[in-house]
Design an enzyme around this catalytic site. Sequence first.
Site, PDB file in Angstrom:
ATOM      1  N   LYS A  22       0.839  -1.208   0.000  1.00  0.00           N
ATOM      2  CA  LYS A  22       0.000   0.000   0.000  1.00  0.00           C
ATOM      3  C   LYS A  22       0.875   1.259   0.000  1.00  0.00           C
ATOM      4  CE  LYS A  22      -2.737   2.677   3.356  1.00  0.00           C
ATOM      5  NZ  LYS A  22      -1.687   3.678   3.614  1.00  0.00           N
ATOM      6  N   ASN A  23       1.859   1.296   0.883  1.00  0.00           N
ATOM      7  CA  ASN A  23       2.660   2.508   1.042  1.00  0.00           C
ATOM      8  C   ASN A  23       3.654   2.719  -0.092  1.00  0.00           C
ATOM      9  OD1 ASN A  23       1.366   3.152   3.451  1.00  0.00           O
ATOM     10  ND2 ASN A  23       2.842   2.010   4.695  1.00  0.00           N
ATOM     11  N   CYS A 116      -6.453   8.339   8.219  1.00  0.00           N
ATOM     12  CA  CYS A 116      -6.745   7.956   9.601  1.00  0.00           C
ATOM     13  C   CYS A 116      -6.393   9.079  10.567  1.00  0.00           C
ATOM     14  CB  CYS A 116      -5.958   6.709   9.971  1.00  0.00           C
ATOM     15  SG  CYS A 116      -6.445   5.229   9.052  1.00  0.00           S
ATOM     16  N   ARG A 121      -0.415  15.630  11.874  1.00  0.00           N
ATOM     17  CA  ARG A 121       0.587  15.238  10.874  1.00  0.00           C
ATOM     18  C   ARG A 121       0.720  16.389   9.889  1.00  0.00           C
ATOM     19  NH1 ARG A 121      -0.895   9.320   8.768  1.00  0.00           N
ATOM     20  NH2 ARG A 121      -3.035  10.062   8.846  1.00  0.00           N
ATOM     21  N   PRO A 122       1.377  17.475  10.329  1.00  0.00           N
ATOM     22  CA  PRO A 122       1.436  18.676   9.505  1.00  0.00           C
ATOM     23  C   PRO A 122       2.199  18.450   8.208  1.00  0.00           C
ATOM     24  CG  PRO A 122       2.957  18.841  11.356  1.00  0.00           C
ATOM     25  CD  PRO A 122       2.126  17.621  11.591  1.00  0.00           C
ATOM     26  N   ILE A 123       1.851  19.299   7.214  1.00  0.00           N
ATOM     27  CA  ILE A 123       2.529  19.199   5.913  1.00  0.00           C
ATOM     28  C   ILE A 123       3.490  20.369   5.733  1.00  0.00           C
ATOM     29  CG2 ILE A 123       0.654  17.885   4.875  1.00  0.00           C
ATOM     30  CD1 ILE A 123      -0.272  20.488   3.527  1.00  0.00           C
ATOM     31  N   ASP A 124       3.923  20.940   6.848  1.00  0.00           N
ATOM     32  CA  ASP A 124       4.827  22.096   6.793  1.00  0.00           C
ATOM     33  C   ASP A 124       6.103  21.787   6.005  1.00  0.00           C
ATOM     34  OD1 ASP A 124       2.889  22.736   8.579  1.00  0.00           O
ATOM     35  OD2 ASP A 124       4.207  23.526  10.130  1.00  0.00           O
ATOM     36  N   ASP A 308       3.422   1.409  12.204  1.00  0.00           N
ATOM     37  CA  ASP A 308       2.265   0.727  11.628  1.00  0.00           C
ATOM     38  C   ASP A 308       2.068  -0.684  12.186  1.00  0.00           C
ATOM     39  OD1 ASP A 308       1.526   2.835  10.078  1.00  0.00           O
ATOM     40  OD2 ASP A 308       2.104   1.974   8.162  1.00  0.00           O
ATOM     41  N   ILE A 330       6.299   7.968  17.149  1.00  0.00           N
ATOM     42  CA  ILE A 330       6.040   8.570  15.845  1.00  0.00           C
ATOM     43  C   ILE A 330       4.761   9.395  15.849  1.00  0.00           C
ATOM     44  CG2 ILE A 330       5.798   8.125  13.380  1.00  0.00           C
ATOM     45  CD1 ILE A 330       8.519   7.338  14.541  1.00  0.00           C
ATOM     46  N   ARG A 400      -8.746  -0.007   3.415  1.00  0.00           N
ATOM     47  CA  ARG A 400      -7.764   0.941   2.890  1.00  0.00           C
ATOM     48  C   ARG A 400      -6.410   0.284   2.666  1.00  0.00           C
ATOM     49  NH1 ARG A 400      -6.219   5.025   6.337  1.00  0.00           N
ATOM     50  NH2 ARG A 400      -5.045   5.711   4.529  1.00  0.00           N
TER      51      ARG A 400
END
Length: 431
Positions: A22-23, A116, A121-124, A308, A330, A400
């Site tokens: 998946k990843n 999820c 989980r910022p996208i900075d 995970d 994490i 998913r």
Amino acid sequence: MQKLIIEGGAPLFGEICVQGSKNAVLPVLAACVLCKGRVFLKNCPCISDRYAAARILSALGAKTDSEQGVMSADCENITSSEIGMELMKSMRSSIIFMGALLGRMGECTICYPGGCNLGPRPIDMHIAAMRKMGAVISDDHGYISCKAPEGLKGCTHSLSFPSVGATENIMLAAVCAEGETVISNAAREPEICCLGDFLRACGARISGDGGGRIVIEGVSSLTPPPEPFEIIPDRIAAATYLSCTACAGGELLIRNCTPVHLEAVIPVFEQMGCSIRVFGSNIYIYRKGGLRAADTIRTMVYPGFPTDVQAIVMAPLCTAEGTTVFVENIFENRYRHADALCRMGADIRAEGKVAVVTGVRRLYGTVTEAPDLRGGAAIVCAALGAEGATEISGVGFIDRGYENIEGVLSAAGAKISRITEEKAANHRKEV
């Protein structure tokens, strides 16, 4: 609404062939945007996140198809650089289309991604990297507008944390940027290497992936690989089926996996008392008798213990003799499965980053809901070894990341089925 019904107590026997990752498949599908032509991909998992990525490609103007296990994506005539909110919210990995679209179209309009609920989980880091490469980015009521009027320029990025998503986004943006791009403190996950392999097959100049420093020399364009590209096996799915066997008992041969990707995980099952043998692309696991507690498990970036797998491994340790301590380094909100396991009879005390699991004699079936993808998988594992029946809603989370999980486990002897809400209500009445 669909639900999974699991009758515990049936040991697993036989073989399971692990699906594609998946990843790994999601960033590769985003990378197809950079190829003007038709790309063929083998070993693509039939999971809802893959279909969400295909819908994004279609919305951009690409043509996608799947036949006899091979997926194709033709991005020759991409006409749009905008991804709507509904598509972006369908999965967290949608953010990696930012780098690909900037590299192909010189602009994109997206919104904050979904997925999820695992805490902030910022996208900075993603945005800062694109700006450093020359993109002008503005945020208007949740929509992010990105434009690179003079094209993207290579530069050096030193990531404050080895983020997988940020590393992938920079790679996608940099392969067709002008000049050299260097990513320091890059993520080292196998999925990064899979993306690097795909981009190289398309003509990109990349070195160092799998290490902490990735160097990318920009090229003018990418072309589809001459042969179908194969997605790597899903290491998290392989760990899940190891855990299913540890919970249910029995013996299982897990085929089409990459054991070296699980070097931080396999010793935990051995500590529990499971017999493990590794040969080639196969892992054999045998569990008979009781389980033992494991050493403290600390989640870390690769090659450390994967976040995970934390919930997935917690399931068998709920009935292990002794106490196991988990430290989640994490994500902030990754013990949401603990409540469901406690409802089944587990003894789990979680606070902040730490969870203390004290083994009990047995778990009991219950009615519960998957809180997220891996938490849902943990409940499935626990239910296989529990006494009685477990009814799991929120199956969309599990879909998913897992391809036909009920069919895969049923073929190995598990008593698991997928039913509708109406049938689930009738089942409860019968019980």
